[in-house]
Scaffold this active site. Structure first.
Site, mmCIF file in Angstrom:
data_model
loop_
_atom_site.group_PDB
_atom_site.id
_atom_site.type_symbol
_atom_site.label_atom_id
_atom_site.label_comp_id
_atom_site.label_asym_id
_atom_site.label_seq_id
_atom_site.Cartn_x
_atom_site.Cartn_y
_atom_site.Cartn_z
ATOM 1 N N HIS A 82 11.336 17.062 70.825
ATOM 2 C CA HIS A 82 10.733 15.796 70.396
ATOM 3 C C HIS A 82 11.520 15.276 69.190
ATOM 4 O O HIS A 82 11.963 16.055 68.342
ATOM 5 C CB HIS A 82 9.261 16.007 70.032
ATOM 6 C CG HIS A 82 8.552 14.706 69.830
ATOM 7 N ND1 HIS A 82 8.656 13.989 68.668
ATOM 8 C CD2 HIS A 82 7.781 13.971 70.666
ATOM 9 C CE1 HIS A 82 7.968 12.855 68.792
ATOM 10 N NE2 HIS A 82 7.427 12.826 70.005
ATOM 11 N N GLU A 116 10.653 14.021 66.526
ATOM 12 C CA GLU A 116 10.138 14.415 65.210
ATOM 13 C C GLU A 116 10.621 15.818 64.844
ATOM 14 O O GLU A 116 10.806 16.133 63.669
ATOM 15 C CB GLU A 116 8.601 14.306 65.196
ATOM 16 C CG GLU A 116 8.166 12.834 65.166
ATOM 17 C CD GLU A 116 6.840 12.535 65.839
ATOM 18 O OE1 GLU A 116 6.061 13.460 66.097
ATOM 19 O OE2 GLU A 116 6.603 11.334 66.121
ATOM 20 N N GLY A 158 5.515 5.483 67.661
ATOM 21 C CA GLY A 158 4.528 5.267 66.607
ATOM 22 C C GLY A 158 4.724 3.981 65.830
ATOM 23 O O GLY A 158 4.140 3.793 64.776
ATOM 24 N N SER A 178 5.096 4.203 71.941
ATOM 25 C CA SER A 178 4.105 3.121 71.874
ATOM 26 C C SER A 178 3.643 2.644 73.246
ATOM 27 O O SER A 178 3.378 1.455 73.431
ATOM 28 C CB SER A 178 4.636 1.951 71.037
ATOM 29 O OG SER A 178 4.904 2.380 69.715
ATOM 30 N N GLY A 237 1.597 9.225 72.610
ATOM 31 C CA GLY A 237 1.186 9.753 71.317
ATOM 32 C C GLY A 237 -0.133 9.137 70.881
ATOM 33 O O GLY A 237 -1.214 9.538 71.325
ATOM 34 N N GLU A 297 12.389 8.856 75.034
ATOM 35 C CA GLU A 297 11.582 8.323 73.943
ATOM 36 C C GLU A 297 12.500 7.696 72.897
ATOM 37 O O GLU A 297 13.016 8.405 72.009
ATOM 38 C CB GLU A 297 10.762 9.445 73.286
ATOM 39 C CG GLU A 297 9.754 10.084 74.214
ATOM 40 C CD GLU A 297 8.572 10.655 73.439
ATOM 41 O OE1 GLU A 297 7.445 10.351 73.806
ATOM 42 O OE2 GLU A 297 8.787 11.376 72.441
ATOM 43 N N ASN A 316 0.384 13.551 73.844
ATOM 44 C CA ASN A 316 0.983 14.341 72.776
ATOM 45 C C ASN A 316 0.154 14.075 71.517
ATOM 46 O O ASN A 316 0.317 13.041 70.886
ATOM 47 C CB ASN A 316 2.448 13.924 72.580
ATOM 48 C CG ASN A 316 3.085 14.600 71.377
ATOM 49 O OD1 ASN A 316 2.541 15.551 70.831
ATOM 50 N ND2 ASN A 316 4.247 14.105 70.966
ATOM 51 N N TRP A 317 -0.719 15.001 71.221
ATOM 52 C CA TRP A 317 -1.656 14.781 70.103
ATOM 53 C C TRP A 317 -0.960 14.863 68.748
ATOM 54 O O TRP A 317 -1.522 14.484 67.742
ATOM 55 C CB TRP A 317 -2.798 15.800 70.146
ATOM 56 C CG TRP A 317 -3.758 15.628 71.282
ATOM 57 C CD1 TRP A 317 -3.656 14.738 72.325
ATOM 58 C CD2 TRP A 317 -4.981 16.358 71.502
ATOM 59 N NE1 TRP A 317 -4.733 14.873 73.168
ATOM 60 C CE2 TRP A 317 -5.561 15.858 72.685
ATOM 61 C CE3 TRP A 317 -5.622 17.386 70.815
ATOM 62 C CZ2 TRP A 317 -6.764 16.355 73.197
ATOM 63 C CZ3 TRP A 317 -6.817 17.884 71.318
ATOM 64 C CH2 TRP A 317 -7.386 17.371 72.497
ATOM 65 N N LYS A 318 0.237 15.443 68.724
ATOM 66 C CA LYS A 318 0.941 15.683 67.453
ATOM 67 C C LYS A 318 0.024 16.475 66.506
ATOM 68 O O LYS A 318 -0.801 17.255 66.968
ATOM 69 C CB LYS A 318 1.419 14.365 66.849
ATOM 70 C CG LYS A 318 2.210 13.534 67.875
ATOM 71 C CD LYS A 318 2.979 12.407 67.292
ATOM 72 C CE LYS A 318 3.689 11.657 68.409
ATOM 73 N NZ LYS A 318 4.575 10.628 67.912
HETATM 74 P P1 PGA Z 1 3.562 7.113 70.406
HETATM 75 O O1 PGA Z 1 4.253 8.566 70.450
HETATM 76 O O2 PGA Z 1 2.948 6.859 71.764
HETATM 77 O O3 PGA Z 1 2.537 7.221 69.321
HETATM 78 O O4 PGA Z 1 4.637 6.140 70.100
HETATM 79 C C1 PGA Z 1 4.909 9.020 71.603
HETATM 80 C C2 PGA Z 1 5.522 10.354 71.322
HETATM 81 O O5 PGA Z 1 6.040 10.558 70.214
HETATM 82 O O6 PGA Z 1 5.511 11.254 72.175
#
Ligand code: PGA
Length: 260
Positions: free
Chosen positions: A107, A109, A184, A223, A244, A178, A11-13
């Site tokens: 997600h 976010e 993150g 993470s 991510g 998640e 997931n590149w965001k």
């Molecule tokens: P992260 O993000 O691996 O940077 O914690 C995972 C995600 O939000 O899909």
């Protein structure tokens, strides 16, 4: 374990540039991606879908939707509407036409910063399924919810909304657990903590979808990195990862794939 074949999704965001994407994809595509034991996908910003698609196609001529495509293409969100006057939105049919296989919905976010409700996430999953895309439905609790003992209730509520609208085809989804506090932050759920939630989710899926739901892939995200991937991925109900930060570095993403 749901399926013998795990799924590792990047997931590149909101990261990347034409140049950095090119180098990242070139390194991924140059490598043996262990396609026999692991499916791989990257969920990239909409504007880079074309670039990444072209690069995958060049490495792997033919149809991106082929089951043996080296890396499948995914988006990070989709509109809940079918088409029409929704400025700025992208529909499932556009993604489908483009050769996208996966779409992340719900997600944290998006739930947090765009106030997406359980109901909206369920509708997005429904749209994706109707178009023949695989929704990667994200659920997870915040730190406060975990500390007040609400983890199970929260993830079950989030999943229940999706089951309510999509019960008849629930075995077509991918689910991602998640924990919000782990995204993150460098904090990761321990393999035992993750497995505990995954088994609750598995039971809920099977109660709704019967035997077919046993094969639904439940990914862990938050993470995940080359150091902790192996222990997480060896848990009974962890069928892959939604990655991510570590998906932006080819060496890290590839070492998570080799941990499978
Ligand atoms: P992260 O993000 O691996 O940077 O914690 C995972 C995600 O939000 O899909």
């Amino acid at each position: 374990m749901a399926q013998s074949k795990k799924l590792i999704v990047g997931n590149w965001k909101m990261n990347g540039s034409a140049q950095s994407n090119f180098h990242l994809m070139a390194e991924l595509l140059r490598t043996d991606l262990r396609a026999e034991v692991c499916d791989t996908a990257v969920c990239v910003p909409f504007v880079y879908l074309q670039q990444v698609k072209t690069q995958i196609n060049e490495a792997n001529p033919g149809d991106l939707a082929r089951s043996d495509a080296l890396i499948a293409l995914g988006s990070q969100d989709v509109s809940a509407h079918e088409s029409g006057a929704y400025t700025g939105e992208i529909s499932v049919s556009m993604l489908k036409e483009f050769g996208v296989s996966y779409v992340i919905v719900g997600h944290s976010e998006r739930r947090q910063f765009h106030h997406e409700s359980d109901q909206l996430v369920a509708i997005k999953a429904q749209r994706a399924l109707a178009a023949g895309l695989t929704p990667i439905v994200c659920v997870g609790e915040t730190k406060e919810e975990r500390e007040s003992g609400m983890t199970e209730a929260v993830v079950k509520r989030q999943l229940a909304a999706v089951i309510h609208l999509n019960g008849h085809c629930i075995s077509e989804i991918v689910l991602a657990y998640e924990p919000v506090w782990a995204i993150g932050t460098g904090l990761t759920a321990s393999p035992e903590q993750a497995q505990e939630v995954h088994s609750v989710l598995r039971a809920q899926l099977v109660a709704a979808g019967g035997e077919g739901a046993k094969k639904i892939r439940i990914l862990y995200g938050g993470s995940m990195n080359p150091k902790n991937a192996k222990a997480l991925l060896s848990q009974e109900d962890i069928d892959g990862g939604l990655i991510g930060g570590a998906s932006l570095k080819a060496v890290d993403f590839l070492s998570i794939i080799s941990a499978v």
